[in-house]
Design an enzyme around this catalytic site. Structure first.
Site, PDB file in Angstrom:
ATOM      1  N   THR A 125      46.919 136.431  46.389  1.00  0.00           N
ATOM      2  CA  THR A 125      45.475 136.648  46.452  1.00  0.00           C
ATOM      3  C   THR A 125      45.056 137.257  47.785  1.00  0.00           C
ATOM      4  O   THR A 125      45.705 137.012  48.805  1.00  0.00           O
ATOM      5  CB  THR A 125      44.752 135.293  46.256  1.00  0.00           C
ATOM      6  OG1 THR A 125      43.376 135.447  46.591  1.00  0.00           O
ATOM      7  CG2 THR A 125      45.318 134.192  47.134  1.00  0.00           C
ATOM      8  N   ASP A 126      43.948 137.995  47.774  1.00  0.00           N
ATOM      9  CA  ASP A 126      43.407 138.534  49.031  1.00  0.00           C
ATOM     10  C   ASP A 126      42.948 137.422  49.973  1.00  0.00           C
ATOM     11  O   ASP A 126      42.774 137.646  51.174  1.00  0.00           O
ATOM     12  CB  ASP A 126      42.254 139.519  48.760  1.00  0.00           C
ATOM     13  CG  ASP A 126      41.068 138.915  48.018  1.00  0.00           C
ATOM     14  OD1 ASP A 126      41.122 137.724  47.649  1.00  0.00           O
ATOM     15  OD2 ASP A 126      40.074 139.645  47.811  1.00  0.00           O
ATOM     16  N   GLU A 127      42.745 136.205  49.428  1.00  0.00           N
ATOM     17  CA  GLU A 127      42.235 135.117  50.272  1.00  0.00           C
ATOM     18  C   GLU A 127      43.225 134.714  51.358  1.00  0.00           C
ATOM     19  O   GLU A 127      42.839 134.054  52.328  1.00  0.00           O
ATOM     20  CB  GLU A 127      41.867 133.898  49.415  1.00  0.00           C
ATOM     21  CG  GLU A 127      40.766 134.223  48.425  1.00  0.00           C
ATOM     22  CD  GLU A 127      40.016 133.016  47.890  1.00  0.00           C
ATOM     23  OE1 GLU A 127      40.172 131.913  48.432  1.00  0.00           O
ATOM     24  OE2 GLU A 127      39.263 133.197  46.930  1.00  0.00           O
ATOM     25  N   TYR A 150      43.529 125.958  49.418  1.00  0.00           N
ATOM     26  CA  TYR A 150      44.047 126.848  48.355  1.00  0.00           C
ATOM     27  C   TYR A 150      44.719 128.072  48.962  1.00  0.00           C
ATOM     28  O   TYR A 150      45.885 128.368  48.673  1.00  0.00           O
ATOM     29  CB  TYR A 150      42.900 127.285  47.417  1.00  0.00           C
ATOM     30  CG  TYR A 150      43.247 128.522  46.609  1.00  0.00           C
ATOM     31  CD1 TYR A 150      44.238 128.484  45.623  1.00  0.00           C
ATOM     32  CD2 TYR A 150      42.591 129.743  46.844  1.00  0.00           C
ATOM     33  CE1 TYR A 150      44.577 129.622  44.899  1.00  0.00           C
ATOM     34  CE2 TYR A 150      42.923 130.885  46.121  1.00  0.00           C
ATOM     35  CZ  TYR A 150      43.918 130.819  45.151  1.00  0.00           C
ATOM     36  OH  TYR A 150      44.260 131.948  44.447  1.00  0.00           O
ATOM     37  N   LYS A 154      48.713 129.385  49.068  1.00  0.00           N
ATOM     38  CA  LYS A 154      49.159 130.685  48.546  1.00  0.00           C
ATOM     39  C   LYS A 154      49.883 131.470  49.655  1.00  0.00           C
ATOM     40  O   LYS A 154      50.895 132.131  49.398  1.00  0.00           O
ATOM     41  CB  LYS A 154      47.972 131.496  48.020  1.00  0.00           C
ATOM     42  CG  LYS A 154      47.298 130.935  46.787  1.00  0.00           C
ATOM     43  CD  LYS A 154      48.165 130.918  45.540  1.00  0.00           C
ATOM     44  CE  LYS A 154      48.417 132.290  44.963  1.00  0.00           C
ATOM     45  NZ  LYS A 154      49.161 132.224  43.677  1.00  0.00           N
TER      46      LYS A 154
HETATM   47  P1  NAD Z   1      43.950 129.698  36.181  1.00  0.00           P
HETATM   48  O1  NAD Z   1      43.558 128.490  36.954  1.00  0.00           O
HETATM   49  O2  NAD Z   1      43.049 130.214  35.107  1.00  0.00           O
HETATM   50  O3  NAD Z   1      45.386 129.484  35.504  1.00  0.00           O
HETATM   51  C1  NAD Z   1      46.448 128.863  36.172  1.00  0.00           C
HETATM   52  C2  NAD Z   1      47.488 128.477  35.105  1.00  0.00           C
HETATM   53  O4  NAD Z   1      48.614 127.904  35.778  1.00  0.00           O
HETATM   54  C3  NAD Z   1      46.978 127.444  34.088  1.00  0.00           C
HETATM   55  O5  NAD Z   1      47.321 127.849  32.776  1.00  0.00           O
HETATM   56  C4  NAD Z   1      47.731 126.171  34.475  1.00  0.00           C
HETATM   57  O6  NAD Z   1      47.965 125.304  33.363  1.00  0.00           O
HETATM   58  C5  NAD Z   1      49.019 126.730  35.042  1.00  0.00           C
HETATM   59  N1  NAD Z   1      49.682 125.806  35.965  1.00  0.00           N
HETATM   60  C6  NAD Z   1      49.128 125.130  37.007  1.00  0.00           C
HETATM   61  N2  NAD Z   1      50.053 124.351  37.606  1.00  0.00           N
HETATM   62  C7  NAD Z   1      51.232 124.573  36.949  1.00  0.00           C
HETATM   63  C8  NAD Z   1      52.557 124.085  37.117  1.00  0.00           C
HETATM   64  N3  NAD Z   1      52.855 123.184  38.068  1.00  0.00           N
HETATM   65  N4  NAD Z   1      53.513 124.536  36.278  1.00  0.00           N
HETATM   66  C9  NAD Z   1      53.221 125.442  35.305  1.00  0.00           C
HETATM   67  N5  NAD Z   1      51.977 125.910  35.078  1.00  0.00           N
HETATM   68  C10 NAD Z   1      50.994 125.488  35.897  1.00  0.00           C
HETATM   69  O7  NAD Z   1      44.229 130.820  37.277  1.00  0.00           O
HETATM   70  P2  NAD Z   1      44.034 132.400  37.256  1.00  0.00           P
HETATM   71  O8  NAD Z   1      42.678 132.710  37.736  1.00  0.00           O
HETATM   72  O9  NAD Z   1      44.508 132.917  35.963  1.00  0.00           O
HETATM   73  O10 NAD Z   1      45.048 132.811  38.414  1.00  0.00           O
HETATM   74  C11 NAD Z   1      46.408 133.120  38.128  1.00  0.00           C
HETATM   75  C12 NAD Z   1      47.119 133.503  39.419  1.00  0.00           C
HETATM   76  O11 NAD Z   1      46.469 134.629  39.993  1.00  0.00           O
HETATM   77  C13 NAD Z   1      47.085 132.414  40.492  1.00  0.00           C
HETATM   78  O12 NAD Z   1      48.340 132.404  41.140  1.00  0.00           O
HETATM   79  C14 NAD Z   1      45.977 132.857  41.447  1.00  0.00           C
HETATM   80  O13 NAD Z   1      46.238 132.404  42.752  1.00  0.00           O
HETATM   81  C15 NAD Z   1      46.094 134.368  41.344  1.00  0.00           C
HETATM   82  N6  NAD Z   1      44.854 135.130  41.598  1.00  0.00           N
HETATM   83  C16 NAD Z   1      43.703 134.836  40.925  1.00  0.00           C
HETATM   84  C17 NAD Z   1      42.566 135.626  41.131  1.00  0.00           C
HETATM   85  C18 NAD Z   1      41.263 135.354  40.395  1.00  0.00           C
HETATM   86  O14 NAD Z   1      40.259 135.985  40.723  1.00  0.00           O
HETATM   87  N7  NAD Z   1      41.226 134.484  39.405  1.00  0.00           N
HETATM   88  C19 NAD Z   1      42.614 136.694  42.019  1.00  0.00           C
HETATM   89  C20 NAD Z   1      43.822 136.958  42.707  1.00  0.00           C
HETATM   90  C21 NAD Z   1      44.934 136.168  42.464  1.00  0.00           C
HETATM   91  O1  DAU Z   2      39.692 136.566  45.848  1.00  0.00           O
HETATM   92  C1  DAU Z   2      40.575 136.080  44.882  1.00  0.00           C
HETATM   93  C2  DAU Z   2      40.232 134.636  44.577  1.00  0.00           C
HETATM   94  O2  DAU Z   2      39.003 134.659  43.846  1.00  0.00           O
HETATM   95  C3  DAU Z   2      41.313 133.903  43.795  1.00  0.00           C
HETATM   96  O3  DAU Z   2      42.456 133.810  44.597  1.00  0.00           O
HETATM   97  C4  DAU Z   2      40.844 132.492  43.407  1.00  0.00           C
HETATM   98  O4  DAU Z   2      41.811 131.854  42.601  1.00  0.00           O
HETATM   99  C5  DAU Z   2      39.540 132.622  42.636  1.00  0.00           C
HETATM  100  O5  DAU Z   2      39.045 131.321  42.343  1.00  0.00           O
HETATM  101  C6  DAU Z   2      38.511 133.407  43.443  1.00  0.00           C
HETATM  102  O6  DAU Z   2      38.073 132.647  44.614  1.00  0.00           O
HETATM  103  P1  DAU Z   2      36.539 132.588  45.057  1.00  0.00           P
HETATM  104  O7  DAU Z   2      36.345 131.360  45.847  1.00  0.00           O
HETATM  105  O8  DAU Z   2      36.101 133.868  45.643  1.00  0.00           O
HETATM  106  O9  DAU Z   2      35.869 132.469  43.573  1.00  0.00           O
HETATM  107  P2  DAU Z   2      34.683 131.545  43.008  1.00  0.00           P
HETATM  108  O10 DAU Z   2      34.417 132.038  41.627  1.00  0.00           O
HETATM  109  O11 DAU Z   2      34.934 130.104  43.207  1.00  0.00           O
HETATM  110  O12 DAU Z   2      33.466 131.969  43.941  1.00  0.00           O
HETATM  111  C7  DAU Z   2      33.058 133.314  44.060  1.00  0.00           C
HETATM  112  C8  DAU Z   2      31.874 133.364  45.017  1.00  0.00           C
HETATM  113  O13 DAU Z   2      30.750 132.710  44.419  1.00  0.00           O
HETATM  114  C9  DAU Z   2      32.142 132.637  46.324  1.00  0.00           C
HETATM  115  O14 DAU Z   2      31.518 133.335  47.394  1.00  0.00           O
HETATM  116  C10 DAU Z   2      31.478 131.286  46.128  1.00  0.00           C
HETATM  117  C11 DAU Z   2      30.306 131.602  45.208  1.00  0.00           C
HETATM  118  N1  DAU Z   2      29.914 130.520  44.275  1.00  0.00           N
HETATM  119  C12 DAU Z   2      30.918 129.974  43.504  1.00  0.00           C
HETATM  120  C13 DAU Z   2      30.625 128.981  42.603  1.00  0.00           C
HETATM  121  C14 DAU Z   2      31.703 128.338  41.744  1.00  0.00           C
HETATM  122  C15 DAU Z   2      28.598 130.115  44.157  1.00  0.00           C
HETATM  123  O15 DAU Z   2      27.702 130.644  44.852  1.00  0.00           O
HETATM  124  N2  DAU Z   2      28.306 129.113  43.261  1.00  0.00           N
HETATM  125  C16 DAU Z   2      29.259 128.519  42.485  1.00  0.00           C
HETATM  126  O16 DAU Z   2      28.927 127.600  41.691  1.00  0.00           O
END
Ligand code: NAD
Ligand code: DAU
Length: 336
Positions: A125-127, A150, A154
């Site tokens: 992730t970019d985070e 988190y 990562k």
């Molecule tokens: P998500 O939370 O929707 O899904 C995570 C999945 O991993 C779930 O199906 C969960 O059951 C499974 N999981 C958790 N712990 C596990 C374990 N111990 N063994 C096997 N499976 C397990 O997450 P997402 O948003 O789909 O993110 C997927 C990946 O992409 C993550 O690694 C996250 O860090 C990365 N990522 C997410 C975003 C985003 O915006 N959502 C952006 C950049 C990177």
């Molecule tokens: O940048 C990639 C990441 O994006 C992934 O690695 C993470 O898994 C994913 O959860 C996401 O992280 P963020 O913290 O950016 O996403 P979130 O949807 O939780 O929040 C997005 C923005 O919105 C953040 O600035 C916080 C704000 N927010 C979030 C929630 C849940 C609110 O203002 N209100 C809310 O209720």
């Protein structure tokens, strides 16, 4: 057929990845592996086994013998989506984040090394880069400076992956993507939370001053980037992936309100997230130049399509919000 293990396949991006890879990669056989935590939902993969090129295995990436069993047949590639992913949850308790995101990655790396494969992709992730000021973008050379448990977990996993490439020649690649949106996203993340709250007639909780910036990318674009990295990425490299679409949370919230015909009275200002990263913005020049990928879905179209998906799939998100979805595994597979 290239046999590809997809860990975390029942989550948001993992399930979109499986669907996209089945559509675009006719010579891949995909094995979805997922522990089905609160974020995993087998409904996200409904119907895919009927393609004959997808199977689902229930298991934890921290369980070494179970991961070893995936290698009983030759594995061409492994892409690791499995993770604890929600920043707010990591603030309340970091243990599961360290266990899965770091410990689980170590198990996958060890089994991949023991049994051998052509490509390992770590979906990061970019985070991990921390927070930007008003100028500049993250490049692959930006220092790692995570601010939440988190993102720290990562970043730890990214460094482990690097070490297995350097120490053991494991052909591993790391990707770092910005914020994804699209279908099947768990409604704890801001876009599906806000859409479903509004559909339920509830207000949306906007953190702090709402001026934090995220760089939004449609999940389909992210999946296409990952397919190109798995197929053609160079081992040992890191690739940034971004949507080139920076928005403040206020602007994002207004766009969602407009899509659903609601007004500002539906916004509830709430306390800020601790250590809330101010701005993310990705420079994705490297993947564009080296692998020929760039995002295609423009945000207005992608958001409209996403809002429509949640409107049309009310049963999906209502089951998730009520916890009902956790019964689907027993119904489909006869017990956890
Ligand atoms: P998500 O939370 O929707 O899904 C995570 C999945 O991993 C779930 O199906 C969960 O059951 C499974 N999981 C958790 N712990 C596990 C374990 N111990 N063994 C096997 N499976 C397990 O997450 P997402 O948003 O789909 O993110 C997927 C990946 O992409 C993550 O690694 C996250 O860090 C990365 N990522 C997410 C975003 C985003 O915006 N959502 C952006 C950049 C990177
Ligand atoms: O940048 C990639 C990441 O994006 C992934 O690695 C993470 O898994 C994913 O959860 C996401 O992280 P963020 O913290 O950016 O996403 P979130 O949807 O939780 O929040 C997005 C923005 O919105 C953040 O600035 C916080 C704000 N927010 C979030 C929630 C849940 C609110 O203002 N209100 C809310 O209720």
């Amino acid at each position: 057929m290239k046999r590809v293990i997809v860990t975390g396949a029942a989550g948001f991006i993992g399930s979109n990845f499986v669907r996209r890879a089945l559509e675009t990669q006719p010579d891949w056989h995909l094995v979805g592996y997922d522990a089905l935590t609160y974020a995993g939902n087998v409904q996200n993969l409904a119907g895919l086994e009927q393609t004959g090129r997808f199977e689902f295995v229930h298991g934890d990436i921290c369980d070494a013998p179970a991961v070893a069993a995936l290698f009983a047949a030759p594995v061409w590639g492994l892409i690791n989506f499995a993770a604890e992913t929600h920043v707010d949850r990591s603030i309340h308790g970091a243990a599961a984040f360290v266990q899965t995101n770091i410990g689980g990655t170590q198990v996958l790396l060890d089994e991949a090394r023991k049994h051998g494969l052509e490509k390992y992709v770590q979906v990061s992730t970019d985070e991990v880069y921390g927070s930007l000021g008003p100028e500049g973008r993250f490049t692959e050379q930006s220092p790692l400076a995570p601010n939440s448990p988190y993102s720290a977990s990562k970043a730890g996993a990214d460094l482990l992956v690097r070490s297995y490439w350097r120490t053991h020649d494991l052909p591993a690649v790391v990707t770092r993507c910005s914020n994804n949106y699209g279908p099947y996203q768990f409604p704890e993340k801001v876009i599906p939370l806000f859409i479903t709250n509004l559909l339920e007639g509830k207000q949306v909780p906007l953190y702090g001053d709402g001026l934090n910036v995220r760089d939004w990318i449609h999940v389909r674009d992210h999946c296409d980037a990952l397919i190109s990295v798995l197929a053609r990425g160079t081992p040992g490299e890191v690739y940034n992936i971004g949507g080139d679409c920076e928005l403040t949370n206020v602007a994002l919230t207004h766009a969602i309100l407009r899509e659903l015909g609601k007004d500002e009275s539906m916004i509830r200002r709430v306390k800020d997230r601790p250590a809330h990263d101010r701005r993310y913005a990705i420079c994705a020049d490297k993947i564009a130049t080296q692998l020929g990928w760039s995002p295609r879905v423009d945000f207005a179209t992608g958001l409209a399509e996403t809002v429509r998906w949640y409107v049309e799939n009310e049963a999906w998100w209502r089951a998730v919000k009520s916890g009902e979805y956790q019964k689907y595994y027993e119904l489909q597979y006869g017990g956890r």
